[in-house]
Design a protein around this motif. Sequence first.
Motif, PDB file in Angstrom:
ATOM      1  N   HIS A  78       4.407   7.860  49.003  1.00  0.00           N
ATOM      2  CA  HIS A  78       3.552   8.244  47.880  1.00  0.00           C
ATOM      3  C   HIS A  78       2.142   7.751  48.172  1.00  0.00           C
ATOM      4  N   SER A  79       1.179   8.540  47.818  1.00  0.00           N
ATOM      5  CA  SER A  79      -0.211   8.170  48.099  1.00  0.00           C
ATOM      6  C   SER A  79      -0.624   6.950  47.263  1.00  0.00           C
ATOM      7  N   PRO A  80      -1.517   6.110  47.782  1.00  0.00           N
ATOM      8  CA  PRO A  80      -1.998   4.950  47.006  1.00  0.00           C
ATOM      9  C   PRO A  80      -2.626   5.368  45.675  1.00  0.00           C
ATOM     10  N   ASP A  81      -3.331   6.482  45.660  1.00  0.00           N
ATOM     11  CA  ASP A  81      -3.935   6.943  44.401  1.00  0.00           C
ATOM     12  C   ASP A  81      -2.859   7.224  43.361  1.00  0.00           C
ATOM     13  N   LEU A  83       0.153   5.818  43.105  1.00  0.00           N
ATOM     14  CA  LEU A  83       0.733   4.564  42.619  1.00  0.00           C
ATOM     15  C   LEU A  83      -0.207   3.898  41.615  1.00  0.00           C
ATOM     16  N   GLN A  84      -1.494   3.882  41.917  1.00  0.00           N
ATOM     17  CA  GLN A  84      -2.453   3.265  41.002  1.00  0.00           C
ATOM     18  C   GLN A  84      -2.534   4.051  39.691  1.00  0.00           C
ATOM     19  N   ASP A 192       2.565  12.122  49.511  1.00  0.00           N
ATOM     20  CA  ASP A 192       1.628  11.352  50.321  1.00  0.00           C
ATOM     21  C   ASP A 192       0.317  12.088  50.557  1.00  0.00           C
ATOM     22  N   SER A 199      -3.102  13.073  41.596  1.00  0.00           N
ATOM     23  CA  SER A 199      -2.324  11.876  41.264  1.00  0.00           C
ATOM     24  C   SER A 199      -2.439  11.545  39.780  1.00  0.00           C
TER      25      SER A 199
END
Length: 791
Positions: A78-81, A83-84, A192, A199
């Motif tokens: 999963h992309s960091p954006d 998750l945030q 991802d 996101s």
Amino acid sequence: MGVFLKKIMAALLLLLVAVGLVWHCRFSLLPYFCDDPLPLIERHFSSGGALTDRHGKILRVFADSRGDFSVYTPLASHSPDLLQAVLTAEDRNFYRHPGFDFFAILRAAWQNLTNKRVVSGASTISQQLIRVVDPGPRTLSTKIREFLMALRLEGSLSKAQILERYLNAVSMFGNVRGINMAALLLFGKSPDMLNLAESATLAAAIQAPGRLDPFSQKGNLRLLGRRNWVLDEMRRTGVADQSACVSARKLTIPSWRRPRPFNAPHFCDLILAQHNPLHGTRRTTIDMTLQNLLAGTLKSHLPRLMKSGALQAGGMIVDSTTLEILAMAGSREYGPLAAGFNNVCIARRSGGSILKPFLYALALENGYFPSYVIPDTMQTFKTPQGEYQPYNADRRSYGPVTIRAALGNSLNISAVKMLNLLGIGDFCRMLVELALVSDKPGAAEFYGLGLAIGNPELRMLDLVQAYGIFTNQGNLRSLKFFPDQAQSSMSIISPRTAYMVFDIMADPSARLFTFGNPAFFKTRSMTGLKTGTSTEYRDCWLVSLNSRFIMAFWVGNFSGAPTRALSGATACGPIFHDINDYLETRYQPAPVSTPEGIMRRAVCSISGQLPGPNCFMTGYEIFAEDGNLPEICAFHRSAGEGHDLPADYASWLKYRRRFLDVDPFRLANQTETADPWIIKGLGPAENQLRVASYSSSQMKKTGVARDVAIKIVSPHDGDRYVMSASHENYALLRAIPSEPVSEVIWLINGVEFIRTPPPYEAYWPLAKGLFRITALTESEIAAEVEIQVEH
């Protein structure tokens, strides 16, 4: 007053100690108050899932027991954006709280009290996960149970594990579960690859997926507002910079639903049929690049094939070393058109000549060698179904041909003769070991000599697996659908035999007689090719193999309707060329390595034997060092440019004389040939008398009046003839001596009927009764058969 405060302080201290002890022992006490959430989570993910290709691209998603679609995806994918965004929207203190957020509870209580309605929730991601896997009515008791189970969950899994399961279980749009599936349907992306705006959109939809449905006009507007709020919060809390958030707010949200992935449909159907039920995400061996290449190429050749009456085509691409299936197309297009739901890769179709490499592999295992010469001449064989006379595809016979030429040119007569030498039973047992035919009682008798030229119905799946023995040192390995799948292996032939057969199939000069040198057979790497065409051109096959890939192609009609003279070469050759050209450019297959124990020797180009002093045409052939070698050439024992042949070729030479004024081939001992129709008595009387008037003294002058064995090849012992009243009735008498002789004497019931020079044939007028037919050489060695003639 001081004493009272001391007592209160002591009570509070005791309470704090008690709470601390309870909190410290919570993981020991919680099992008495709530169920373990782990079995519930495992049960939730125990059905449904997806199949992906070898690189993780989704092939197909299948529903779970609740009818929902999801694709389990690791947290790292999963992309960091994303998750945030999820943490900002749903649980900002996720990594700091123990399963419940005390300050969020106070905040929600205050907001709900002041607004006199529920405007905010305080459920953490852990509590939401419990609610998803164990749904229940929204009551106080349910809330307490979720609270306690969330505490217990925090003691069993790490924060990363909890978040991963949450992202895969959370409800999204309709019957879609998890971020991965939602990203595919809304954006056509994997998690991802999501940008900041995408996101935030998915994170915003988690709150109320029914009300924030992007595929409805009102829901899309609501989701847009919620998304912008998430972006503002991410900017305010510092997890995203202002310029990125401003740019993200300018992007719209798609309002159309993309279709669920549906790739390699025949392959997926086969897996689900063989491995049902499946759950979770299973990585398969399919390579979507090659899958699209195969499917697109088959479809591009359809107009050409349809002009010749072929409505369907299929194929497979397999790794030649690991036997992993890289691509499979069971029809030209998966659908109702031309019965396209059928999968030719698992359908049983007549194989034509596609089994000949295995026949000659058996011959090499039994002491034959690639330069062994087979008489490719007409011959009838007695079978339980009657007399059987094989023909080559072009209705020609080629005389003395080596095993290399017989296999390379796919000659039927030579193959049947070789099968007759080896034994039908032995070849049938080999095909059973290769899993090409079933081990049924009486299978050898059922197939008969036609086993050499395609009597059995075969599956492409089994055929590709069997051809793997030629690229795996003679070992039969099972096909692999999954990279981690266990694979069986069994030795079928020696590495030397496997290489010699492959070398023949990869030799362009070996197939010049019948195939020529078409452009679609030209390759840049060492590539073995074998074609097959069934009766009336119904099934057209081609199998290719090199150090990287085994490919199989089929063209025809699922209905069994014949094509208009399409063959394995003309139908499948251009398809093979287009795909192989791409594969050779991208992968550059290396030459197949030569195993130990292979040597090259000079041989006579005509006889395939070791060259003698009079052999003027020589070449090279490969042999097994521990195998048999041919004798010194028997075709060129005398000087000159002619080729002296044994008696097996007498009939073939007679036929050639009709078209050739000068023929380099001749019978040994300068024996001349005659026409059996003249011997029958249909020609001029003087010719008949001259042919039948050879004396013993004339035979002795030729120098062949010695012990010469003989066999009658027509008629066969036990044959039964039924005479017809509408035309004259004759039986062909034909014998083959072990060496050329001037004549063969034919006796009918002990009375001399006729004397025949080469090709030792005559036509005998039939009469009712039981007859004993004898063929006799000058040395008085005889062969005898009995036949029955009826009206």
